[in-house]
Design a protein around this motif. Structure first.
Motif, PDB file in Angstrom:
ATOM      1  N   GLU A 275      30.160  44.413  40.625  1.00 21.96           N
ATOM      2  CA  GLU A 275      30.740  43.708  41.734  1.00 21.96           C
ATOM      3  C   GLU A 275      31.850  44.401  42.479  1.00 21.96           C
ATOM      4  N   THR A 276      31.879  44.126  43.820  1.00 20.45           N
ATOM      5  CA  THR A 276      33.130  44.453  44.740  1.00 20.45           C
ATOM      6  C   THR A 276      33.388  43.076  45.493  1.00 20.45           C
ATOM      7  N   THR A 277      34.668  42.534  45.006  1.00 21.38           N
ATOM      8  CA  THR A 277      34.982  41.241  45.490  1.00 21.38           C
ATOM      9  C   THR A 277      36.280  41.255  46.171  1.00 21.38           C
ATOM     10  N   SER A 278      36.809  40.496  47.164  1.00 24.32           N
ATOM     11  CA  SER A 278      37.923  40.287  47.782  1.00 24.32           C
ATOM     12  C   SER A 278      38.799  39.407  47.341  1.00 24.32           C
ATOM     13  N   SER A 279      40.187  39.717  47.078  1.00 22.32           N
ATOM     14  CA  SER A 279      41.135  38.909  46.625  1.00 22.32           C
ATOM     15  C   SER A 279      41.535  37.824  47.660  1.00 22.32           C
ATOM     16  N   LEU A 280      42.100  36.870  47.120  1.00 22.82           N
ATOM     17  CA  LEU A 280      42.673  35.640  48.185  1.00 22.82           C
ATOM     18  C   LEU A 280      43.830  36.014  48.678  1.00 22.82           C
ATOM     19  N   SER A 281      44.644  36.520  47.695  1.00 19.48           N
ATOM     20  CA  SER A 281      46.144  36.912  48.181  1.00 19.48           C
ATOM     21  C   SER A 281      46.700  38.146  47.301  1.00 19.48           C
ATOM     22  N   TYR A 282      47.505  38.762  47.663  1.00 17.51           N
ATOM     23  CA  TYR A 282      48.216  40.205  46.965  1.00 17.51           C
ATOM     24  C   TYR A 282      49.678  39.969  46.720  1.00 17.51           C
TER      25      TYR A 282
ATOM     26  N   PHE B 106      63.820  47.354  23.850  1.00 16.59           N
ATOM     27  CA  PHE B 106      63.125  49.010  24.130  1.00 16.59           C
ATOM     28  C   PHE B 106      61.751  48.325  24.417  1.00 16.59           C
ATOM     29  N   GLY B 107      61.557  48.477  25.960  1.00 17.69           N
ATOM     30  CA  GLY B 107      60.156  48.077  26.238  1.00 17.69           C
ATOM     31  C   GLY B 107      59.602  48.445  27.601  1.00 17.69           C
ATOM     32  N   SER B 108      58.386  48.266  27.868  1.00 17.69           N
ATOM     33  CA  SER B 108      57.719  48.708  29.192  1.00 17.69           C
ATOM     34  C   SER B 108      58.426  48.160  30.305  1.00 17.69           C
ATOM     35  N   LEU B 109      57.992  48.762  31.681  1.00 19.89           N
ATOM     36  CA  LEU B 109      58.399  48.182  32.765  1.00 19.89           C
ATOM     37  C   LEU B 109      57.362  48.621  33.670  1.00 19.89           C
ATOM     38  N   ASN B 110      56.736  47.468  34.204  1.00 17.44           N
ATOM     39  CA  ASN B 110      55.335  47.953  34.980  1.00 17.44           C
ATOM     40  C   ASN B 110      55.811  47.474  36.661  1.00 17.44           C
ATOM     41  N   PHE B 111      55.339  48.015  37.445  1.00 16.07           N
ATOM     42  CA  PHE B 111      54.840  47.419  38.891  1.00 16.07           C
ATOM     43  C   PHE B 111      53.747  46.637  38.666  1.00 16.07           C
ATOM     44  N   ASP B 112      53.803  45.324  38.813  1.00 15.12           N
ATOM     45  CA  ASP B 112      52.700  44.223  38.687  1.00 15.12           C
ATOM     46  C   ASP B 112      51.960  44.200  40.136  1.00 15.12           C
ATOM     47  N   HIS B 113      50.772  44.261  40.162  1.00 17.95           N
ATOM     48  CA  HIS B 113      50.041  44.101  41.456  1.00 17.95           C
ATOM     49  C   HIS B 113      49.226  42.969  41.196  1.00 17.95           C
ATOM     50  N   VAL B 114      49.463  41.809  41.704  1.00 19.17           N
ATOM     51  CA  VAL B 114      48.993  40.596  41.499  1.00 19.17           C
ATOM     52  C   VAL B 114      47.897  40.054  42.632  1.00 19.17           C
ATOM     53  N   TYR B 115      46.747  39.841  42.204  1.00 18.97           N
ATOM     54  CA  TYR B 115      45.638  39.545  42.991  1.00 18.97           C
ATOM     55  C   TYR B 115      45.207  37.942  42.605  1.00 18.97           C
ATOM     56  N   GLN B 116      45.475  37.102  43.464  1.00 18.57           N
ATOM     57  CA  GLN B 116      44.765  35.841  43.217  1.00 18.57           C
ATOM     58  C   GLN B 116      43.352  35.840  43.731  1.00 18.57           C
ATOM     59  N   MET B 117      42.564  35.434  42.874  1.00 18.09           N
ATOM     60  CA  MET B 117      41.078  35.526  42.830  1.00 18.09           C
ATOM     61  C   MET B 117      40.113  34.367  42.716  1.00 18.09           C
ATOM     62  N   HIS B 118      39.203  34.315  43.429  1.00 17.27           N
ATOM     63  CA  HIS B 118      38.069  33.142  43.452  1.00 17.27           C
ATOM     64  C   HIS B 118      37.528  33.055  41.934  1.00 17.27           C
ATOM     65  N   HIS B 119      36.889  34.335  41.575  1.00 12.38           N
ATOM     66  CA  HIS B 119      36.592  34.377  40.080  1.00 12.38           C
ATOM     67  C   HIS B 119      36.986  35.855  39.620  1.00 12.38           C
ATOM     68  N   PHE B 120      37.014  36.073  38.343  1.00 17.82           N
ATOM     69  CA  PHE B 120      37.363  37.705  37.990  1.00 17.82           C
ATOM     70  C   PHE B 120      36.164  38.504  38.136  1.00 17.82           C
ATOM     71  N   VAL B 121      36.508  39.601  38.769  1.00 18.84           N
ATOM     72  CA  VAL B 121      35.522  40.664  38.986  1.00 18.84           C
ATOM     73  C   VAL B 121      34.740  40.976  37.883  1.00 18.84           C
ATOM     74  N   GLU B 122      33.403  41.298  38.063  1.00 16.12           N
ATOM     75  CA  GLU B 122      32.518  41.475  37.262  1.00 16.12           C
ATOM     76  C   GLU B 122      32.033  42.821  37.235  1.00 16.12           C
ATOM     77  N   ALA B 123      31.096  43.359  36.255  1.00 19.02           N
ATOM     78  CA  ALA B 123      30.558  44.873  36.312  1.00 19.02           C
ATOM     79  C   ALA B 123      29.810  44.912  37.499  1.00 19.02           C
TER      80      ALA B 123
END
Ligand code: RIB
Length: 295
Positions: A25-32, A6-23
């Motif tokens: 900051e706007t940054t681009s992903s490497l892939s989606y 009995f549990g969650s189901l999510n659409f996962d939007h996965v972004y490969q990143m150069h680094h984790f985005v910080e406060a």
């Protein structure tokens, strides 16, 4: 024995990143990549892939049909999965960087599970069955109480760990499956030292079975006065998403097949070591054949 997951189901939007985005900051992903996830769904898929009769109960929005199709493709029974026109399907925004991840969750329909749905589902299960839950759906307090009243065995993966866990009747849980951070929270210990964590768990939950995973340091079974350790299989991790879910599903499946605890830890470790070598959540969970073939 059948398992009610009995549990969650999510659409996962996965972004490969150069680094984790910080406060600030706007940054681009490497892939989606978009995929199927949610701790509940991932654990159902792991159980089904390891050959267990599993029913997934949960809630999705109007756009949730792909989850039903996906679960059925792997043999998970979806009779108790409800579509809710008033809610959006849960989703997760996942940043992946150097194999590690950072997740933002939007619960959506996962948080609309109510007592009525729980009653409707539980009437089909008995003391012969196991309930598997995580901490990503609503109404867990009621679900745990009702399942216990039916005599079901309850396994709880307390992820993601938060204060709500202590509001649930966790004394009714039979098996906890936790990682280091969840174990520290559950045992209320500050130390990251594994011996301190194990002692904290033993003191706080002396009559429970506990499975503790510590990433590359391996995993532990703590219960009936025993502590059993399994080394982690060393691999190059590209994405750790769903590693814990794979471990949970494969460990419980092995127990249900009457494997020894040692073997259950070994199989679950091998399965999750394969998951981390692949991108994504549910899609990265290996088949039983793949797991046993590489042991
Ligand atoms: O455990 C991994 C899962 O956590 C992801 O699939 C995501 O949906 C979140 O629930």
């Amino acid at each position: 024995m059948k398992v009610l997951s009995f549990g969650s189901l999510n659409f996962d939007h996965v972004y490969q990143m150069h680094h984790f985005v910080e406060a600030k900051e706007t940054t681009s992903s490497l892939s989606y990549q978009k995929g199927f996830g949610g701790k509940g769904l991932n654990q159902s898929i792991a159980l089904a892939k390891s050959g267990i009769d599993v029913y997934h109960a949960g809630r999705v929005g109007e756009d949730g049909q792909p989850f039903i199709d996906y679960l059925q493709k792997y043999g998970v029974k979806t009779d108790y999965l409800k579509k809710d026109v008033d809610e959006v399907t849960g989703h997760a925004i996942i940043q992946v960087c150097n194999g590690e991840n950072c997740i933002i969750l939007h619960g959506g329909a996962n948080q609309a599970i109510d007592e009525k749905q729980i009653d409707d589902v539980l009437q089909h299960f008995s003391s012969q069955d196991m309930l598997l839950i995580q901490n990503e759906i609503s109404c867990l307090d009621y679900l745990i109480r009702q399942a216990h009243q039916k005599g079901m065995k309850i396994a709880f993966n307390t992820a993601p760990m938060d204060e709500k866990v202590f509001k649930y009747p966790i004394e009714l849980v039979d098996i906890f499956i936790v990682n280091e951070i969840e174990a520290m929270g559950l045992a209320k210990v500050q130390s990251h030292d594994v011996d301190d964590i194990i002692k904290g768990l033993q003191d706080a939950y002396p009559d429970k079975q506990i499975v503790l995973t510590i990433g590359s340091d391996g995993s532990y079974y703590i219960g009936s006065g025993r502590v059993i350790h399994q080394d982690a299989y060393q691999v190059h991790a590209v994405d750790t998403t769903a590693a814990g879910d794979t471990f949970t599903g494969y460990f419980l499946a092995s127990l249900l097949r009457d494997e020894s605890i040692e073997n259950a830890l070994r199989i679950a470790s091998k399965a999750s070591s394969i998951t981390v070598t692949k991108d994504g959540a549910a899609q990265s969970i290996p088949s039983l054949q793949e797991v046993l073939g590489s042991l």
